[in-house]
Write a protein that holds these residues in place. Sequence first.
Motif, mmCIF file in Angstrom:
data_model
loop_
_atom_site.group_PDB
_atom_site.id
_atom_site.type_symbol
_atom_site.label_atom_id
_atom_site.label_comp_id
_atom_site.label_asym_id
_atom_site.label_seq_id
_atom_site.Cartn_x
_atom_site.Cartn_y
_atom_site.Cartn_z
ATOM 1 N N LYS A 1 0.912 -1.184 0.105
ATOM 2 C CA LYS A 1 0.079 0.113 0.023
ATOM 3 C C LYS A 1 0.729 1.271 0.016
ATOM 4 C CE LYS A 1 -3.659 -2.568 0.217
ATOM 5 N NZ LYS A 1 -4.653 -2.377 -1.068
ATOM 6 N N TRP B 1 4.166 3.438 -0.915
ATOM 7 C CA TRP B 1 5.123 3.310 -1.708
ATOM 8 C C TRP B 1 6.311 4.557 -1.629
ATOM 9 C CZ3 TRP B 1 6.316 -0.784 -4.757
ATOM 10 C CH2 TRP B 1 5.096 -1.926 -5.119
ATOM 11 N N SER B 2 5.977 5.524 -0.738
ATOM 12 C CA SER B 2 6.711 6.436 -0.334
ATOM 13 C C SER B 2 7.949 6.210 0.098
ATOM 14 C CB SER B 2 5.892 7.945 0.069
ATOM 15 O OG SER B 2 5.554 7.418 1.457
ATOM 16 N N ASN C 1 10.965 0.600 0.936
ATOM 17 C CA ASN C 1 10.689 1.102 -0.581
ATOM 18 C C ASN C 1 12.164 1.699 -0.718
ATOM 19 O OD1 ASN C 1 7.982 0.538 -0.535
ATOM 20 N ND2 ASN C 1 7.640 2.250 0.896
ATOM 21 N N TYR D 1 4.539 -3.531 -12.463
ATOM 22 C CA TYR D 1 3.891 -2.981 -11.364
ATOM 23 C C TYR D 1 4.722 -2.262 -10.366
ATOM 24 C CZ TYR D 1 0.107 -1.915 -8.136
ATOM 25 O OH TYR D 1 -0.664 -1.369 -7.361
ATOM 26 N N ARG E 1 5.099 2.022 -9.782
ATOM 27 C CA ARG E 1 4.902 2.694 -8.643
ATOM 28 C C ARG E 1 5.916 3.447 -7.962
ATOM 29 N NH1 ARG E 1 -0.294 1.549 -6.249
ATOM 30 N NH2 ARG E 1 0.445 3.312 -5.011
ATOM 31 N N SER E 2 6.978 2.836 -8.172
ATOM 32 C CA SER E 2 8.587 3.276 -7.426
ATOM 33 C C SER E 2 8.821 4.298 -8.432
ATOM 34 C CB SER E 2 9.516 2.115 -7.371
ATOM 35 O OG SER E 2 8.953 1.146 -6.522
ATOM 36 N N ARG F 1 7.249 6.273 -10.791
ATOM 37 C CA ARG F 1 6.557 7.389 -10.919
ATOM 38 C C ARG F 1 6.508 8.286 -9.934
ATOM 39 N NH1 ARG F 1 1.627 8.605 -13.479
ATOM 40 N NH2 ARG F 1 1.458 11.033 -13.089
ATOM 41 N N LEU F 2 6.447 7.595 -8.647
ATOM 42 C CA LEU F 2 6.604 8.419 -7.240
ATOM 43 C C LEU F 2 7.876 9.300 -7.474
ATOM 44 C CD1 LEU F 2 5.096 9.100 -4.782
ATOM 45 C CD2 LEU F 2 6.429 7.080 -3.641
#
Length: 338
Positions: A157, A159-160, A176, A284, A288-289, A291-292
Amino acid sequence: MKLNQATRRQRPEKRDQSTPFQSGGYQTQPDYTSYYDPTVGPQLFDDTSGYGSYSVQSQQAYYAPQAPVYAPSAAPFNYYEPQQPDFGIGASLLNKQMVDAGAQILQTQMAAAAGYYSQEVANKSSTWFGNLKYYFAVDTGYVLKKLLLLFLPFTHKEWSVRYNPEGAIAPKDEINAPDLYIPTMGFVTYILVAGYLLGVNDRFSPEQLGIQSSAALAWLIMEVMLVFFACYLMNISSMLGFLHLLSYSSYKFVCMIVALLVSLVFFEFGYYIALSYTSLSLGYFLLRSLRLAMESGATSNQMYSSPKSSLYLVLVICFAQPVVMYFLTRHLIIRVVV
């Protein structure tokens, strides 16, 4: 005697006609025309007037027209060429001082430019490579959690990446955060599994093993360089350094190892199933990683923020991972011969 007297009587008459000045019956200056005329013939007697005798050659040389002789000028003056001023030693010293001053200014500017670019390279190097020890600050718990995150990223949930005021948190304390321990171990394990599969297929040789490792390393470096070049062309600013991208790009070796090990049991069919699932999970995870990380870099520098461009770049990276994985493993799988 008579002939001589007659001749003397004739001579005064000639002197009266040809010579305007006489003194005592004799000429004051010798009259060469009265003594000798080349058209009449030679003289019949010797001249005893006391003025000497003159030959024909001397008379001809005397009366021959002489061309005027002009003494050459030692230094002719040019009336149309202006005289150039000669500044001498003063001009030489002035020119030397100007040249020395220009050379000094040029050396100062070059030294300043070299120092500036050296500092820029040092800053970029520190940004790209960072602290290498940070990426290996892991433990066993982190490795197990990270592997689980790679294969089951759909359940994660948050990812920051957390940060504290003193600096970045080590990977062992932040799941992360990217690391280089798992990618390094994955690369070495991939080479060992590739060598084993080459032996099973009766194609093992040290040259083949070297070619396999060189090809994998070349694909990895080229991928990272292309991402940096794309960020430069698209004006994308991010928090990703060289080691960050190297870490995220190297996680594919873990998925490749799983696909090759499955092919040992289920052969080609199991290989494609495993490759498809690992490609999906890795895509995936990277989406998420990365893009953040891209959004965090754009937020810190609004001037170069481009959300759509960064999203497109992340999607290209995610779709490129299965292609690279397939080209590095398709020749190693065991095919069933019917």
